[in-house]
Write a protein that holds these residues in place. Structure first.
Motif, PDB file in Angstrom:
ATOM      1  N   VAL A 108       0.891  -1.181   0.123  1.00 22.08           N
ATOM      2  CA  VAL A 108       0.124  -0.038  -0.035  1.00 22.08           C
ATOM      3  C   VAL A 108       1.046   1.315   0.007  1.00 22.08           C
ATOM      4  O   VAL A 108       2.167   1.021   0.084  1.00 22.08           O
ATOM      5  CB  VAL A 108      -0.979  -0.064   1.306  1.00 22.08           C
ATOM      6  N   THR A 109       0.397   2.329  -0.127  1.00 18.31           N
ATOM      7  CA  THR A 109       0.915   3.689   0.062  1.00 18.31           C
ATOM      8  C   THR A 109       1.101   3.992   1.310  1.00 18.31           C
ATOM      9  O   THR A 109       0.368   3.599   2.229  1.00 18.31           O
ATOM     10  CB  THR A 109       0.376   4.714  -1.001  1.00 18.31           C
ATOM     11  N   VAL A 110       2.014   5.122   1.567  1.00 14.33           N
ATOM     12  CA  VAL A 110       2.234   5.771   3.108  1.00 14.33           C
ATOM     13  C   VAL A 110       0.847   6.304   3.190  1.00 14.33           C
ATOM     14  O   VAL A 110       0.587   6.200   4.393  1.00 14.33           O
ATOM     15  CB  VAL A 110       3.286   6.551   2.858  1.00 14.33           C
ATOM     16  N   ALA A 111       0.221   6.982   2.473  1.00 12.95           N
ATOM     17  CA  ALA A 111      -0.962   7.598   2.546  1.00 12.95           C
ATOM     18  C   ALA A 111      -1.824   6.742   3.113  1.00 12.95           C
ATOM     19  O   ALA A 111      -2.779   6.669   4.244  1.00 12.95           O
ATOM     20  CB  ALA A 111      -1.404   8.725   1.593  1.00 12.95           C
ATOM     21  N   GLN A 112      -2.285   5.670   2.487  1.00 15.80           N
ATOM     22  CA  GLN A 112      -3.222   4.576   2.705  1.00 15.80           C
ATOM     23  C   GLN A 112      -2.969   3.783   3.992  1.00 15.80           C
ATOM     24  O   GLN A 112      -3.905   3.636   4.817  1.00 15.80           O
ATOM     25  CB  GLN A 112      -3.267   3.556   1.596  1.00 15.80           C
ATOM     26  N   LEU A 113      -1.646   3.773   4.362  1.00 17.38           N
ATOM     27  CA  LEU A 113      -1.362   3.319   5.667  1.00 17.38           C
ATOM     28  C   LEU A 113      -1.688   4.078   6.677  1.00 17.38           C
ATOM     29  O   LEU A 113      -2.144   3.832   7.932  1.00 17.38           O
ATOM     30  CB  LEU A 113       0.292   2.970   5.669  1.00 17.38           C
ATOM     31  N   ALA A 114      -1.484   5.569   6.715  1.00 20.47           N
ATOM     32  CA  ALA A 114      -1.525   6.448   7.772  1.00 20.47           C
ATOM     33  C   ALA A 114      -3.079   6.663   7.753  1.00 20.47           C
ATOM     34  O   ALA A 114      -3.558   6.673   9.170  1.00 20.47           O
ATOM     35  CB  ALA A 114      -0.958   7.747   7.253  1.00 20.47           C
ATOM     36  N   ILE A 115      -3.760   6.590   6.732  1.00 21.43           N
ATOM     37  CA  ILE A 115      -5.385   6.672   6.553  1.00 21.43           C
ATOM     38  C   ILE A 115      -6.066   5.318   7.544  1.00 21.43           C
ATOM     39  O   ILE A 115      -7.139   5.426   8.384  1.00 21.43           O
ATOM     40  CB  ILE A 115      -6.103   7.083   5.567  1.00 21.43           C
ATOM     41  N   ALA A 116      -5.573   4.285   7.167  1.00 19.69           N
ATOM     42  CA  ALA A 116      -5.984   3.025   7.699  1.00 19.69           C
ATOM     43  C   ALA A 116      -5.605   3.023   9.216  1.00 19.69           C
ATOM     44  O   ALA A 116      -6.287   2.309   9.930  1.00 19.69           O
ATOM     45  CB  ALA A 116      -5.347   1.796   6.888  1.00 19.69           C
ATOM     46  N   TRP A 117      -4.415   3.384   9.522  1.00 21.60           N
ATOM     47  CA  TRP A 117      -4.341   3.470  11.102  1.00 21.60           C
ATOM     48  C   TRP A 117      -5.246   4.442  11.867  1.00 21.60           C
ATOM     49  O   TRP A 117      -5.802   3.773  12.668  1.00 21.60           O
ATOM     50  CB  TRP A 117      -2.892   4.106  11.350  1.00 21.60           C
ATOM     51  N   VAL A 118      -5.782   5.401  11.214  1.00 16.96           N
ATOM     52  CA  VAL A 118      -6.839   6.195  11.831  1.00 16.96           C
ATOM     53  C   VAL A 118      -8.090   5.455  11.991  1.00 16.96           C
ATOM     54  O   VAL A 118      -8.861   5.163  13.042  1.00 16.96           O
ATOM     55  CB  VAL A 118      -6.927   7.513  11.257  1.00 16.96           C
ATOM     56  N   LEU A 119      -8.300   4.966  10.758  1.00 16.78           N
ATOM     57  CA  LEU A 119      -9.691   4.044  10.617  1.00 16.78           C
ATOM     58  C   LEU A 119      -9.665   2.749  11.601  1.00 16.78           C
ATOM     59  O   LEU A 119     -10.783   2.304  12.240  1.00 16.78           O
ATOM     60  CB  LEU A 119      -9.924   3.279   9.212  1.00 16.78           C
ATOM     61  N   ALA A 120      -8.553   2.259  11.927  1.00 15.99           N
ATOM     62  CA  ALA A 120      -8.344   1.137  12.850  1.00 15.99           C
ATOM     63  C   ALA A 120      -8.499   1.490  14.265  1.00 15.99           C
ATOM     64  O   ALA A 120      -8.598   0.636  15.140  1.00 15.99           O
ATOM     65  CB  ALA A 120      -7.069   0.483  12.495  1.00 15.99           C
ATOM     66  N   LYS A 121      -8.482   2.877  14.518  1.00 20.60           N
ATOM     67  CA  LYS A 121      -8.459   3.488  15.992  1.00 20.60           C
ATOM     68  C   LYS A 121      -9.879   3.128  16.525  1.00 20.60           C
ATOM     69  O   LYS A 121     -10.126   3.698  17.666  1.00 20.60           O
ATOM     70  CB  LYS A 121      -7.843   4.925  16.021  1.00 20.60           C
ATOM     71  N   GLY A 122     -10.880   2.997  15.731  1.00 24.56           N
ATOM     72  CA  GLY A 122     -12.155   2.745  16.211  1.00 24.56           C
ATOM     73  C   GLY A 122     -13.357   3.309  15.188  1.00 24.56           C
ATOM     74  O   GLY A 122     -12.940   4.362  14.519  1.00 24.56           O
ATOM     75  N   GLU A 123     -14.173   2.681  15.406  1.00 22.32           N
ATOM     76  CA  GLU A 123     -15.528   3.197  14.328  1.00 22.32           C
ATOM     77  C   GLU A 123     -16.116   4.340  14.932  1.00 22.32           C
ATOM     78  O   GLU A 123     -16.799   5.095  14.220  1.00 22.32           O
ATOM     79  CB  GLU A 123     -16.690   1.985  14.484  1.00 22.32           C
ATOM     80  N   ASP A 124     -15.645   4.906  16.082  1.00 20.02           N
ATOM     81  CA  ASP A 124     -16.247   6.379  16.564  1.00 20.02           C
ATOM     82  C   ASP A 124     -15.368   7.464  15.937  1.00 20.02           C
ATOM     83  O   ASP A 124     -15.660   8.294  16.193  1.00 20.02           O
ATOM     84  CB  ASP A 124     -16.293   6.416  17.863  1.00 20.02           C
ATOM     85  N   ILE A 125     -14.296   6.907  14.921  1.00 13.68           N
ATOM     86  CA  ILE A 125     -13.452   8.091  14.333  1.00 13.68           C
ATOM     87  C   ILE A 125     -13.702   8.010  13.074  1.00 13.68           C
ATOM     88  O   ILE A 125     -13.510   6.915  12.340  1.00 13.68           O
ATOM     89  CB  ILE A 125     -12.088   7.837  14.702  1.00 13.68           C
ATOM     90  N   VAL A 126     -14.008   9.085  12.296  1.00  7.40           N
ATOM     91  CA  VAL A 126     -14.125   9.229  10.770  1.00  7.40           C
ATOM     92  C   VAL A 126     -13.058  10.261  10.518  1.00  7.40           C
ATOM     93  O   VAL A 126     -13.087  11.412  10.672  1.00  7.40           O
ATOM     94  CB  VAL A 126     -15.517   9.723  10.696  1.00  7.40           C
ATOM     95  N   PRO A 127     -12.129   9.674   9.533  1.00  5.38           N
ATOM     96  CA  PRO A 127     -11.262  10.573   9.198  1.00  5.38           C
ATOM     97  C   PRO A 127     -11.687  11.658   8.010  1.00  5.38           C
ATOM     98  O   PRO A 127     -12.337  11.237   7.149  1.00  5.38           O
ATOM     99  CB  PRO A 127     -10.165   9.677   8.637  1.00  5.38           C
ATOM    100  N   LEU A 128     -11.255  12.771   8.146  1.00  3.95           N
ATOM    101  CA  LEU A 128     -11.503  13.881   7.035  1.00  3.95           C
ATOM    102  C   LEU A 128     -10.345  13.959   6.220  1.00  3.95           C
ATOM    103  O   LEU A 128      -9.276  14.289   6.807  1.00  3.95           O
ATOM    104  CB  LEU A 128     -11.852  15.119   7.835  1.00  3.95           C
ATOM    105  N   ILE A 129     -10.383  13.620   4.896  1.00  2.00           N
ATOM    106  CA  ILE A 129      -9.300  13.546   4.182  1.00  2.00           C
ATOM    107  C   ILE A 129      -9.607  14.648   3.221  1.00  2.00           C
ATOM    108  O   ILE A 129     -10.477  14.676   2.532  1.00  2.00           O
ATOM    109  CB  ILE A 129      -9.402  12.113   3.100  1.00  2.00           C
ATOM    110  N   GLY A 130      -8.502  15.632   2.889  1.00  4.49           N
ATOM    111  CA  GLY A 130      -8.562  16.520   1.694  1.00  4.49           C
ATOM    112  C   GLY A 130      -7.703  16.039   0.608  1.00  4.49           C
ATOM    113  O   GLY A 130      -6.574  15.441   0.882  1.00  4.49           O
ATOM    114  N   ALA A 131      -8.264  16.320  -0.656  1.00  3.74           N
ATOM    115  CA  ALA A 131      -7.524  15.965  -1.687  1.00  3.74           C
ATOM    116  C   ALA A 131      -7.704  16.928  -2.704  1.00  3.74           C
ATOM    117  O   ALA A 131      -8.754  17.400  -3.012  1.00  3.74           O
ATOM    118  CB  ALA A 131      -7.991  14.294  -2.361  1.00  3.74           C
ATOM    119  N   ARG A 132      -6.464  17.240  -3.329  1.00  6.86           N
ATOM    120  CA  ARG A 132      -6.444  18.413  -4.313  1.00  6.86           C
ATOM    121  C   ARG A 132      -6.739  17.861  -5.727  1.00  6.86           C
ATOM    122  O   ARG A 132      -6.798  18.672  -6.723  1.00  6.86           O
ATOM    123  CB  ARG A 132      -5.327  19.352  -4.195  1.00  6.86           C
ATOM    124  N   ARG A 133      -6.491  16.406  -5.933  1.00  8.95           N
ATOM    125  CA  ARG A 133      -6.449  16.057  -7.237  1.00  8.95           C
ATOM    126  C   ARG A 133      -7.087  14.500  -7.084  1.00  8.95           C
ATOM    127  O   ARG A 133      -7.271  14.071  -6.015  1.00  8.95           O
ATOM    128  CB  ARG A 133      -5.159  15.703  -7.889  1.00  8.95           C
TER     129      ARG A 133
END
Length: 154
Positions: free
Chosen positions: A79-104
């Motif tokens: 996976v990519t570094v970004a995917q790993l970092a986002i997956a880490w947040v997702l794994a912290k609990g279903e009560d956490i929703v990551p807000l991801i910004g993308a310009r492209r």
């Protein structure tokens, strides 16, 4: 909304437990630490005049070693570094929703790919060992700006 990124664990000690006790969900912003944890940052990257990251203490060369440690783990999982970092947040609990910004669009597609990443307890331990609490050099914002954040220790 509070930051929740492997490089910024300001909510872990007090805010997250209190929210969980009260049944309050978290919208986590800054999951990729303004691009630092995207895996697309380098010390040679040129920034436009006025770009926030030119004055951000977090964007120091020393933190690129932390990103390289994540890159090694990400590559091992395919996976990519970004995917790993986002997956880490997702794994912290279903009560956490990551807000991801993308310009492209390709960055958005990359971020959405994190939904397909499953992290084991060993993966989480390896990520947290690669970037332990306090390992990231510099504050998330300049000193004057920190005074306006509820999620930062004072």
């Amino acid at each position: 909304m509070v930051p929740s990124a492997i490089a910024s664990l300001g909510i872990e000690e007090n805010i997250l437990p209190a929210c969980r006790e009260l049944g309050i969900g978290i919208t986590a912003y800054g999951v990729l630490s303004r691009g630092l944890l995207s895996g697309h940052w380098s010390k040679d990257r040129r920034l436009a005049a006025g770009d926030f990251r030119t004055v951000s203490p977090r964007f120091s060369d020393g933190n690129l070693a932390l990103v390289d440690a994540l890159r090694t783990l990400a590559e091992a999982k395919g996976v990519t570094v970004a995917q790993l970092a986002i997956a880490w947040v997702l794994a912290k609990g279903e009560d956490i929703v990551p807000l991801i910004g993308a310009r492209r669009r390709e960055r958005l597609a990359e971020a959405l790919g994190a939904l397909d990443v499953t992290l084991s307890r060993a993966d989480l331990d390896a990520i947290e060992a690669a970037i332990p609490p306090g390992a990231a050099a510099g504050t998330r914002y300049a000193h004057q700006q920190l005074a306006h954040l509820d999620s930062e220790s004072r």
